[in-house]
Structures are given as structure tokens and as C-alpha cells.
Design an enzyme around this catalytic site. Structure first.
Site, PDB file in Angstrom:
ATOM      1  N   ARG A  18      45.460  45.440  35.458  1.00 29.91           N
ATOM      2  CA  ARG A  18      46.903  45.239  35.655  1.00 29.91           C
ATOM      3  C   ARG A  18      47.402  43.953  35.012  1.00 29.91           C
ATOM      4  O   ARG A  18      48.572  43.627  35.087  1.00 29.91           O
ATOM      5  CB  ARG A  18      47.206  45.203  37.156  1.00 29.91           C
ATOM      6  N   HIS A  50      45.086  35.530  39.860  1.00 27.49           N
ATOM      7  CA  HIS A  50      44.595  36.778  40.480  1.00 27.49           C
ATOM      8  C   HIS A  50      43.361  37.223  39.693  1.00 27.49           C
ATOM      9  O   HIS A  50      43.452  37.511  38.502  1.00 27.49           O
ATOM     10  CB  HIS A  50      45.693  37.839  40.425  1.00 27.49           C
ATOM     11  N   HIS A  79      40.996  36.148  45.251  1.00 29.01           N
ATOM     12  CA  HIS A  79      40.192  37.389  45.330  1.00 29.01           C
ATOM     13  C   HIS A  79      38.762  37.139  44.827  1.00 29.01           C
ATOM     14  O   HIS A  79      38.126  38.032  44.259  1.00 29.01           O
ATOM     15  CB  HIS A  79      40.823  38.546  44.535  1.00 29.01           C
ATOM     16  N   ARG A  82      35.813  39.522  45.489  1.00 30.54           N
ATOM     17  CA  ARG A  82      36.116  40.934  45.199  1.00 30.54           C
ATOM     18  C   ARG A  82      34.862  41.773  44.974  1.00 30.54           C
ATOM     19  O   ARG A  82      34.787  42.924  45.396  1.00 30.54           O
ATOM     20  CB  ARG A  82      37.010  41.021  43.958  1.00 30.54           C
ATOM     21  N   ASP A 142      47.610  37.731  51.512  1.00 33.15           N
ATOM     22  CA  ASP A 142      48.732  38.344  50.793  1.00 33.15           C
ATOM     23  C   ASP A 142      49.957  38.498  51.698  1.00 33.15           C
ATOM     24  O   ASP A 142      50.939  39.135  51.319  1.00 33.15           O
ATOM     25  CB  ASP A 142      48.379  39.681  50.122  1.00 33.15           C
ATOM     26  N   SER A 146      52.257  43.905  49.354  1.00 32.20           N
ATOM     27  CA  SER A 146      51.682  45.205  49.004  1.00 32.20           C
ATOM     28  C   SER A 146      50.208  45.064  48.633  1.00 32.20           C
ATOM     29  O   SER A 146      49.775  44.047  48.115  1.00 32.20           O
ATOM     30  CB  SER A 146      52.445  45.832  47.839  1.00 32.20           C
TER      31      SER A 146
HETATM   32 ZN   LIG Z   1      46.287  39.450  43.551  1.00 30.44          ZN
END
Ligand SMILES: [Zn+2]
Length: 249
Positions: A18, A50, A79, A82, A142, A146
Site C-alpha cells: 500500500r 508504517h 508495526h 508484524r 491505531d 481502520s
Molecule cells: Zn500503519
């Protein structure tokens, strides 16, 4: 620079499908602009990154530290738990003096099992074992934002929500499952982010600071009382202040 609420830039997505896929030069130019803006306006000038699950991991950040004069403390990648590979790279990065943020979830068992995510309590345990500075980690939720979900082909499969309640659950896991002292675990959501983000009146109980205080039950670590900016919002585990669209039930 002129909007007091803005303290840096982020989240800038790297190593992610993304991401806007900035070139390295674009990335360090942005970081330099944010740093200078922070210096001129007396703010952190932090670059919040991110981190996705791409194989480049933290390469851009390590290169920025190796190839430019930008200090490693200008960046706050998030993150970082992750997956296991990114987590191991994050441990190395923290040993260089970098900050790392870890994201909570309301179902850490699922994310650990399905995606190999390193849960917050285990990340902090490892940081302590590796003798990394306990000033350098933060964790975040967050904040009701979302939480998009993708399958293994990076196809969108639905939208969840990053619940801030996961932060207290992570604190409980640190203390009850990993035997991490409460005062160390708490740093991740109090004094460490306040210092890293240069929020100079937050993160500690001190004269002149904002009176934002949670009183926790000593046995269960459940929230008993919330004081926000000096006003009691929750007392004896019951809310006493309600929002415009909330009812006093
Ligand atoms: Zn993020």
C-alpha cells in the site's frame, strides 16, 4: 510548522504493497524537511513509518542512518512486530539506538498464530533480555482507526478496528504472563512516547504536567478511575462523564 497539533509526518508506508513506493532520495528529502520543520518550531519533527511485511524491511531507515546525517532518533517505525523477520531486524535497529513501536490487537493469539506476529509482551520481554534501552520502545493501537485486512494475495477482505483497549490488555500480558515489572511495561504508553514525540507536559505524573491519570486495580490491573486533564471521567469502574451522543445508563 504553524499548526501546533502537527508534530511530524506519518505514517509514511515502507515495505508495503500500500506504500506510495518513494525512492530513497524522496524519502530522505521528506525526512530532512520534517526534521528542520521540527527544529524551527520546537517540536519533535518525528517521521513515523508504517512498516509493511515486504522483504526490504527497515532497509531505508538503516540506509538513512548510514548515508546521511539524519539522527536515528528522528524516525519512529511502527508495526515492528508484524512478523518474525521484521521483528529481528527491529531488534538490530534498536541496538543501533533506534526507536521501535509495536502495534496491539484485540486478538493477539489469532495474529500470532495466523501471521506470525510478535505480540507486544513478547517483544518487550526480548528487548529487556537483549539489554536494549527501555527508553526506546512504544506501543500503540491505531486509536479506533481502520484496520484493513488482506489475504495472502494482498486482496482486501474486510475492515476491522484498531481498539485502544488492546493497550491495557498488552500491559496485563506483560505483567501476568511475562513477569515484566509494571513500571517498565507502562513506559511504552506513557513516558516513552511522550519523550520521543516531545510532548513536554505528558507521560509523567509531575507538577505542571496535564493531570491525565488512570488508577488501576492492584490485583487485576483493570481501570478503576480515569482522570483526564484534571477531571474525573470514570470512578469505581463506572463512567461519570458522557459524550454528546452517549446516554447516562
Ligand atoms: Zn500503519
Amino acid at each position: 510548522m504553524s499548526i501546533d497539533k502537527i508534530i511530524g509526518a506519518g505514517e509514511i508506508a515502507l515495505s508495503d504493497h500500500r506504500s506510495s513506493q518513494p525512492t530513497f532520495e524522496e524519502f530522505i528529502r521528506l525526512a530532512a524537511n520534517v526534521r528542520v520543520a521540527g527544529m524551527l518550531s520546537g517540536k519533535a519533527g518525528i517521521i513515523n513509518i508504517h512498516m509493511g511485511d515486504g522483504k526490504k524491511n527497515l532497509d531505508y531507515l538503516n540506509r538513512a542512518v548510514d548515508e546521511t546525517e539524519l539522527p536515528i532518533t528522528q524516525f519512529l517505525p511502527t508495526h515492528c512486530g508484524r512478523n518474525k523477520e521484521l521483528f529481528e531486524e527491529s531488534i538490530k535497529y534498536m541496538k543501533r539506538g533506534g526507536y521501535c513501536d509495536f502495534t496491539g490487537t484485540d486478538d493477539p493469539d489469532l495474529w500470532e498464530r495466523e501471521y506470525g506476529e510478535v505480540r507486544i509482551s513478547k517483544a518487550i520481554k526480548r528487548i529487556i533480555e537483549e539489554k536494549i534501552s527501555i527508553d526506546n520502545f512504544t506501543f500503540t493501537s491505531d486509536g479506533q482507526g481502520s484496520f484493513p485486512m488482506f489475504n495472502e494475495k494482498n486482496e482486501y477482505i474486510g475492515l476491522g478496528m484498531g481498539k485502544s483497549s488492546c493497550l491495557l490488555e498488552a500491559i496485563k500480558e506483560c505483567v501476568f504472563k511475562e513477569d515484566i515489572p509494571l513500571e517498565i511495561a507502562l513506559r511504552g504508553i506513557t513516558s516513552n512516547p511522550a519523550r520521543i514525540l516531545a510532548l513536554n507536559n505528558k507521560g509523567n505524573i509531575k507538577k505542571g504536567f496535564d493531570a491525565d491519570i488512570n488508577l488501576l486495580d492492584e490485583e487485576t490491573l483493570d481501570i478503576d478511575t480515569v482522570i483526564a486533564k484534571g477531571r474525573i471521567m470514570l470512578r469505581d469502574k463506572l463512567p461519570i462523564v458522557f459524550g454528546t451522543f452517549e446516554e447516562n445508563k
